[in-house]
Design a protein around this motif. Structure first.
Motif, PDB file in Angstrom:
ATOM      1  N   PRO A  84     -15.386  -2.457  -6.967  1.00  0.00           N
ATOM      2  CA  PRO A  84     -15.970  -1.309  -6.207  1.00  0.00           C
ATOM      3  C   PRO A  84     -16.682  -0.422  -7.551  1.00  0.00           C
ATOM      4  N   ARG A  90      -9.442   5.250   2.133  1.00  0.00           N
ATOM      5  CA  ARG A  90     -10.142   3.902   2.245  1.00  0.00           C
ATOM      6  C   ARG A  90     -11.131   3.734   1.547  1.00  0.00           C
ATOM      7  N   ASP A  91     -11.099   2.934   0.389  1.00  0.00           N
ATOM      8  CA  ASP A  91     -12.340   2.626  -0.524  1.00  0.00           C
ATOM      9  C   ASP A  91     -12.834   3.841  -1.172  1.00  0.00           C
ATOM     10  N   THR A 127     -20.882  -2.845  -5.069  1.00  0.00           N
ATOM     11  CA  THR A 127     -19.693  -3.777  -5.685  1.00  0.00           C
ATOM     12  C   THR A 127     -20.313  -4.635  -6.259  1.00  0.00           C
ATOM     13  N   TRP A 166       0.959  -1.122   0.004  1.00  0.00           N
ATOM     14  CA  TRP A 166      -0.041  -0.020   0.122  1.00  0.00           C
ATOM     15  C   TRP A 166       0.929   1.334  -0.057  1.00  0.00           C
ATOM     16  N   PHE A 182      -4.085  -5.147  -6.778  1.00  0.00           N
ATOM     17  CA  PHE A 182      -5.517  -4.604  -7.274  1.00  0.00           C
ATOM     18  C   PHE A 182      -4.921  -3.887  -8.657  1.00  0.00           C
ATOM     19  N   GLU A 183      -3.841  -2.982  -8.340  1.00  0.00           N
ATOM     20  CA  GLU A 183      -3.350  -2.194  -9.258  1.00  0.00           C
ATOM     21  C   GLU A 183      -2.804  -2.529 -10.579  1.00  0.00           C
ATOM     22  N   TYR A 201      -6.398   0.442  -4.106  1.00  0.00           N
ATOM     23  CA  TYR A 201      -6.945  -0.828  -3.639  1.00  0.00           C
ATOM     24  C   TYR A 201      -5.910  -1.697  -3.261  1.00  0.00           C
ATOM     25  N   ARG A 225     -10.172  -3.508 -12.326  1.00  0.00           N
ATOM     26  CA  ARG A 225      -8.905  -4.208 -11.992  1.00  0.00           C
ATOM     27  C   ARG A 225      -7.638  -3.066 -12.728  1.00  0.00           C
ATOM     28  N   ASN A 238     -14.504   1.062 -10.760  1.00  0.00           N
ATOM     29  CA  ASN A 238     -12.963   1.108 -10.313  1.00  0.00           C
ATOM     30  C   ASN A 238     -12.543  -0.604 -10.630  1.00  0.00           C
ATOM     31  N   GLN A 293      -8.540   6.407 -10.234  1.00  0.00           N
ATOM     32  CA  GLN A 293      -9.736   5.829  -9.393  1.00  0.00           C
ATOM     33  C   GLN A 293     -10.847   6.842  -9.346  1.00  0.00           C
TER      34      GLN A 293
END
Length: 609
Positions: A368, A274-275, A358, A233, A430-431, A426, A421, A419, A396
């Motif tokens: 998401p 966060r999200d 989602t 992260w 995921f990125e 995230y 993949r 959002n 994003q």
């Protein structure tokens, strides 16, 4: 209730820029670059009430690699800012005694960073005067300059220690995924000798060092903050000014940014994503518990800055119904004060607030998304569903003001903003899930989003479209040729369909992005070809609207080439360009025309009344 009109939407602009606000020395007001009153100037906003004060006159445009970067000199004599046009920006100074502003630097280059020295005698700037970005020192007030670095690698993000004993900058490797944090002592026996105090790897930097960011030195000069992806992260990390093992400031499974020191060096404020909800968090340096200063829910906090006495924090806050506005939070009580209002109440109540949802990709990956419903603005659904894909792809959707989405929902379209993949925010896994797989798994996520819309009772299953800008335009082209039949129609805004061609014609940062995400164009040619939707035009089954800007500077011909490929295969398409733009369309009049053209195309191809 009626929706906002296109003219009302186009009139909505953020009144606070992307740069951190700067407090006046006495703590009574906050200064930001703002279009308030027209133009783009520095404005001072009193924090306890009163009219804002315009500090500069006619800053004008800023080159596409830069922002105004407003800064106050430590001695309080000047405001500095960067202005100019593409390829040539310079530092200007506005004396605080009311004297006329004057151009300080004469580098004849593009400046992407400018920070004051501790003694106010010079500014450190990153500029491409010699063909590669290097650190230069520009003296005040005579503008004399000298290059401080000369490596072929980019050396950017310069900053001086508040104690005056050192300066720092970031050196990127050839791939822009490795960052060296370099310290140059200004005193002592080793004065002038650069030392790398930290090396960070695995963080691709799409913006010439600005995504990794400028290091932030503590008031006592002993600790330096930087961003790192090393935990999976993007968190804020710290390292001793003399080097050693770095440590996380506030480890969490969330992306962090915009770290700032309190004046006494005892606390750090940062943003935590966060999200897609971005909070403002204060972290004690001694290891105590972190505290959320502002939790905006469906909103995004950004660019915080402590007041001179450390009792308040200025920052921007954006929501789906308004772009970034300047706010101040009282650290002790949490009381919020809003200093600017980009959208009046009469308009804000007519803007849509999306729902968070989602859905599951074909391989079980959770996607998401934001769902915009026409009923949220008092409009009867027209029966059509539209998947709106963001750019990047490493970007994003946030719960912020999106005028294109607001326009479409006001016209009755039910919108899904996923959002997919490859999106940021995230975590690294995921990125990077679409690396070497552009227009593959991420396209299937878009198609899954269409299926979600198709199942809704307020959407006709046969009236589903896809649109987006940049990578969203890429997805719209790919949906047309690589997922034939998944959509009834598609709208590609400034998209690309041939990545081998893109590698040849695009600017360096896009080439770096392609190398990082798709690999070497020779060794990995098959990856480039598989992702390039132009080579599958023969499979197209739905009408495609292709749009981009032309005229002001040398343009990409990606849109025209895709249109020609559609024409050769007798496929249904429309192709329009908009004058006096770059490849992207940003001008207000052109955007108004573009929106009308998009709406007309969708209504024709989706058989809407």
């Amino acid at each position: 209730m009626s929706p906002a009109s296109p003219d009302q939407l186009l009139a909505i602009v953020p009144l606070a820029g992307i740069d951190p606000p700067v407090w006046q020395a006495d703590g009574t007001a906050v200064v930001v670059a703002s279009p308030l009153g027209g133009g783009n100037d520095l404005w001072s906003f009193p924090v306890d009430g009163g009219a804002p004060e315009r500090l500069t006159s006619g800053i004008g445009s800023v080159g596409h690699l830069s922002s105004p970067l407003p800064r106050r000199s430590p001695d309080g004599r000047y405001w500095s800012y960067v202005t100019g046009d593409i390829g040539s920006t310079e530092v200007w100074l506005q004396p605080t005694d009311g004297s006329p502003a004057f151009e300080l630097s004469r580098l004849g280059a593009n400046i992407i960073g400018a920070e004051w020295s501790a003694d106010s005698g010079s500014l450190l700037v990153a500029a491409n005067r010699t063909g590669s970005y290097d650190v230069h020192q520009v003296s005040v007030p005579d503008g004399a300059h000298r290059a401080l670095t000369d490596d072929e690698r980019y050396e950017v993000c310069p900053v001086a220690s508040p104690t005056g004993d050192a300066r720092y900058h970031v050196m990127l490797d050839e791939t822009w995924t490795e960052h060296h944090l370099v310290r140059v002592p200004l005193t002592g026996d080793d004065a002038g000798t650069p030392t790398t105090i930290m090396v960070d790897t695995g963080f691709f930097d799409y913006q010439y060092g600005r995504v990794f960011g400028t290091p932030r030195v503590s008031p006592d000069g002993r600790t330096v903050l930087f961003r790192s992806y090393r935990s999976g992260w993007i968190n804020i990390w710290a390292v001793a000014a003399t080097g050693g093992a770095p440590w996380p400031v506030h480890p969490e499974d969330a992306d962090q940014d915009h770290a700032a020191w309190s004046p006494d060096g005892a606390r750090i404020v940062l943003t935590s994503n966060r999200d897609a909800s971005v909070r403002l968090v204060e972290v004690p340096v001694d290891g105590g518990d972190a505290r959320v200063l502002v939790d905006p829910g469906d909103g995004v906090c950004a660019v915080p800055a402590y007041s001179p006495d450390g009792t308040r924090v200025a920052f921007t806050l954006a929501r789906p119904t308004h772009p970034a506005d300047l706010h101040v939070v009282d650290v002790a009580s949490g009381a919020l004060t809003r200093l600017t209002r980009a959208v009046g109440d009469a308009v804000e109540t007519h803007l849509a607030r999306p729902e968070r949802i989602t859905y599951t990709g074909e391989d079980g990956l959770e996607i998401p998304a934001f769902l915009y419903l026409p009923s949220a603005v008092g409009v009867e659904p027209n029966g059509a569903g539209v998947v709106l894909v963001h750019g990047g792809p490493t970007m994003q959707w946030f719960p912020t003001f999106e005028n294109y989405a607001q326009f479409l929902v006001a016209r009755g379209y039910t919108l899904l903003l996923p959002n997919i993949r490859g999106s940021s925010g995230y975590g690294r896994a995921f990125e990077e899930a679409n690396d070497r797989d552009w227009c593959g798994g991420d396209l299937r996520d878009v198609v899954r989003g269409a299926e979600l819309l198709r199942a809704r009772p307020d959407v006709d299953a046969d009236r589903i479209a896809v649109t987006g800008l940049s990578y969203g335009g890429i997805m719209s082209m790919a949906a047309t040729t690589l997922a034939p039949g998944a959509f009834r129609s598609a709208v590609s805004l400034s998209g690309y369909g041939d990545f081998l061609h893109m590698m040849d014609e695009q600017e360096f940062r896009h080439q770096q992005l392609l190398r990082k995400e798709l690999g070497d164009p020779v060794a990995d040619r098959d990856v480039y070809l598989r992702a390039s939707s132009i080579y599958a035009v023969r499979q197209a089954r739905n009408p495609l609207f292709i749009a981009h800007g032309v005229g002001r500077y040398p343009q990409s011909d990606a849109g025209r080439r895709f249109a020609e490929a559609m024409e050769r295969e007798y496929k249904p398409f429309e192709y329009r360009t908009y004058p006096d733009e770059h490849y992207y369309v940003y001008g207000r009049d052109n955007t108004r025309r573009l929106w009308a053209d998009v709406d007309a195309f969708l209504r024709r191809t989706l058989d809407l009344a």
